[in-house]
Structure formats: C-alpha cells, structure tokens
Design a protein around this motif. Structure first.
Motif, mmCIF file in Angstrom:
data_model
loop_
_atom_site.group_PDB
_atom_site.id
_atom_site.type_symbol
_atom_site.label_atom_id
_atom_site.label_comp_id
_atom_site.label_asym_id
_atom_site.label_seq_id
_atom_site.Cartn_x
_atom_site.Cartn_y
_atom_site.Cartn_z
ATOM 1 N N ALA A 237 -1.361 9.513 -0.330
ATOM 2 C CA ALA A 237 -0.358 10.773 -0.779
ATOM 3 C C ALA A 237 0.626 10.064 -1.326
ATOM 4 N N SER A 238 1.358 9.010 -0.631
ATOM 5 C CA SER A 238 2.484 7.988 -0.848
ATOM 6 C C SER A 238 2.251 7.385 -2.252
ATOM 7 N N ALA A 239 0.851 7.019 -2.513
ATOM 8 C CA ALA A 239 0.662 6.051 -3.860
ATOM 9 C C ALA A 239 0.780 7.113 -4.928
ATOM 10 N N TYR A 240 0.359 8.538 -4.926
ATOM 11 C CA TYR A 240 0.385 9.348 -6.085
ATOM 12 C C TYR A 240 1.660 9.835 -5.942
ATOM 13 N N ARG A 241 2.713 9.795 -5.101
ATOM 14 C CA ARG A 241 4.044 10.222 -5.078
ATOM 15 C C ARG A 241 4.747 9.241 -5.778
ATOM 16 N N SER A 242 4.635 7.709 -5.392
ATOM 17 C CA SER A 242 5.152 6.801 -5.881
ATOM 18 C C SER A 242 4.959 6.510 -7.520
ATOM 19 N N SER A 243 3.976 6.750 -7.739
ATOM 20 C CA SER A 243 3.454 6.518 -9.336
ATOM 21 C C SER A 243 4.236 7.880 -10.118
ATOM 22 N N LEU A 244 4.313 9.040 -9.543
ATOM 23 C CA LEU A 244 4.875 10.169 -10.099
ATOM 24 C C LEU A 244 6.451 9.703 -10.396
ATOM 25 N N ALA A 245 6.929 9.460 -9.201
ATOM 26 C CA ALA A 245 8.351 8.881 -9.116
ATOM 27 C C ALA A 245 8.965 8.063 -10.153
ATOM 28 N N LEU A 246 7.854 7.047 -10.280
ATOM 29 C CA LEU A 246 8.306 5.928 -11.464
ATOM 30 C C LEU A 246 8.058 6.785 -12.903
ATOM 31 N N ALA A 247 7.135 7.604 -13.000
ATOM 32 C CA ALA A 247 6.917 8.223 -14.345
ATOM 33 C C ALA A 247 8.317 9.188 -14.676
ATOM 34 N N HIS B 85 1.063 0.644 -11.605
ATOM 35 C CA HIS B 85 0.068 0.074 -10.467
ATOM 36 C C HIS B 85 0.437 0.613 -9.194
ATOM 37 N N THR B 86 -0.479 1.252 -8.655
ATOM 38 C CA THR B 86 -0.350 1.744 -7.410
ATOM 39 C C THR B 86 -1.368 1.179 -6.337
ATOM 40 N N VAL B 87 -1.297 0.892 -5.166
ATOM 41 C CA VAL B 87 -2.014 0.470 -4.273
ATOM 42 C C VAL B 87 -2.388 1.499 -3.136
ATOM 43 N N VAL C 186 0.819 -1.206 0.074
ATOM 44 C CA VAL C 186 -0.180 0.059 0.014
ATOM 45 C C VAL C 186 0.996 1.299 0.047
ATOM 46 N N GLY C 187 0.645 2.230 -0.762
ATOM 47 C CA GLY C 187 1.380 3.451 -1.042
ATOM 48 C C GLY C 187 2.647 3.170 -2.084
ATOM 49 N N GLU C 188 2.740 2.197 -2.371
ATOM 50 C CA GLU C 188 3.930 2.181 -3.531
ATOM 51 C C GLU C 188 3.299 1.734 -4.926
ATOM 52 N N ALA C 189 4.325 1.758 -5.833
ATOM 53 C CA ALA C 189 3.720 1.596 -7.337
ATOM 54 C C ALA C 189 4.799 0.769 -8.176
ATOM 55 N N VAL C 190 4.516 0.047 -9.112
ATOM 56 C CA VAL C 190 5.214 -0.571 -10.032
ATOM 57 C C VAL C 190 4.692 -0.238 -11.430
ATOM 58 N N ILE C 191 5.428 -0.725 -12.231
ATOM 59 C CA ILE C 191 5.255 -0.245 -13.675
ATOM 60 C C ILE C 191 5.319 -1.372 -14.509
ATOM 61 N N THR C 192 4.222 -1.581 -15.419
ATOM 62 C CA THR C 192 4.590 -2.581 -16.415
ATOM 63 C C THR C 192 4.095 -1.892 -17.951
ATOM 64 N N THR C 193 4.089 -2.868 -18.788
ATOM 65 C CA THR C 193 3.716 -2.738 -20.505
ATOM 66 C C THR C 193 2.195 -2.078 -20.253
ATOM 67 N N GLY C 194 1.751 -1.332 -21.348
ATOM 68 C CA GLY C 194 0.334 -0.999 -21.393
ATOM 69 C C GLY C 194 -0.284 -2.016 -22.281
ATOM 70 N N GLY C 195 0.386 -3.210 -22.706
ATOM 71 C CA GLY C 195 -0.014 -3.990 -23.523
ATOM 72 C C GLY C 195 -0.973 -3.480 -24.631
#
Length: 168
Positions: A95-105, A77-79, A59-68
């Motif tokens: 807030a961490s879910a949004y930040r983690s997603s942006l950091a991956l971007a 993907h964020t939880v 929860v609050g973290e994110a990972v990245i995959t293909t868009g298929g």
C-alpha cells in the motif's frame, strides 16, 4: 479517474508510468527490465544518480526519473515487498508503494499515471490480494487528495486483468 487496460505499460502516453523496481534501481527482470530497455540509458543514468545520493530506494518508497525514450514523460520507480506469507508487513508495504508513487505524481503536478501489477511476479505477492490493496489504496488516496489524477492499472497478463476487472 480509474481505468483498466491489458497491454504493455511501456507504450502508454501518460505523464508517468510506475516501475515495479528493485531497491538497487539498476533494472532487473519483468516490467523493470522492459521499462529500462524501452526507455533507454537516460533512465539508468538518473537511477545511478539517485543511488549515489541516497543509496537506492527502500521497500514501500518511490523515486522519479525521466521517461527517456518512453512515450511517458516520467518513470516513478517504486519497490514493492517480497511476499513471505504475510508475516513481514507486506500488505502495508505494498500500500505504501502505491501511496508513495501517487504522492510523487501530485508533487510533480502530473495528471495521469499508470501502474503495473506491483510485487505479483518474482516477488510472489498473491495476485488477488495485491489487486485489492492496489485498488483500495488508489481510491483512498484519490478521495483524500485535491489533485485530479487519472490512474490506469495496466495488466500484462490475462489473469491479473480479470482479477482487476472484477474488483473495479
């Protein structure tokens, strides 16, 4: 830098769409199910590899995959947290879910990202508070980042759209 749309996130031509995933990363209901259905098996296959490597996504973290098969190149993907009356650090985790997603971007040098309304469906986060956290977190991240990323908030329902429109 910030845009608001009402519609289906799976139809957007952006570098990445964000999936409001569960920690298993194996798909589910709501936006998670819609993204997995529209994106096809390549997304699930990558999610399974991530699970095998690290055991899912906290929860609050994110990972990245293909868009298929999606128009988006990637899915982040964020939880988000399940709302329990605000007693379990839910606001900070959202807030961490949004930040983690942006950091991956930023890490993947993406120029555009689209967010759904994280945690406001079956996770029962109050929609107005979730929107405030989403907008404030994104604005803060963009203000302190040298990266230029176009952020789109995509609301599937009318209620969330009007909440976001008022706040933006």
């Amino acid at each position: 830098m910030i845009e608001l749309l009402k519609g289906d996130i799976t139809k957007l031509e952006v570098d990445a769409i964000v999936n409001a995933a569960n920690s298993s990363l194996l798909g589910g209901g709501g936006v998670d199910g819609a993204i997995h259905r529209a994106g096809g098996p390549a997304i699930l296959e990558e999610c399974q590899r991530i699970r095998a490597k690290q055991g899912g996504c906290m929860v609050g973290e994110a990972v990245i995959t293909t868009g298929g098969n999606l128009p988006a190149k990637f899915v982040i993907h964020t939880v988000g947290p399940t709302w329990n009356g605000g007693k379990n650090n839910e606001e900070a985790l959202l807030a961490s879910a949004y930040r983690s997603s942006l950091a991956l971007a930023v890490e993947h040098q993406l120029q555009s990202i689209a967010f759904p309304n994280i945690s406001t469906g079956v996770y029962r986060f109050p929609k107005d508070r979730a929107a405030e956290i989403a907008i404030d977190t994104v604005k803060e991240f963009l203000n302190f980042s040298s990266a230029e990323i176009k952020v789109t908030f995509v609301c599937y329902d009318e209620e969330n759209y009007w909440i976001y429109e008022e706040l933006i």
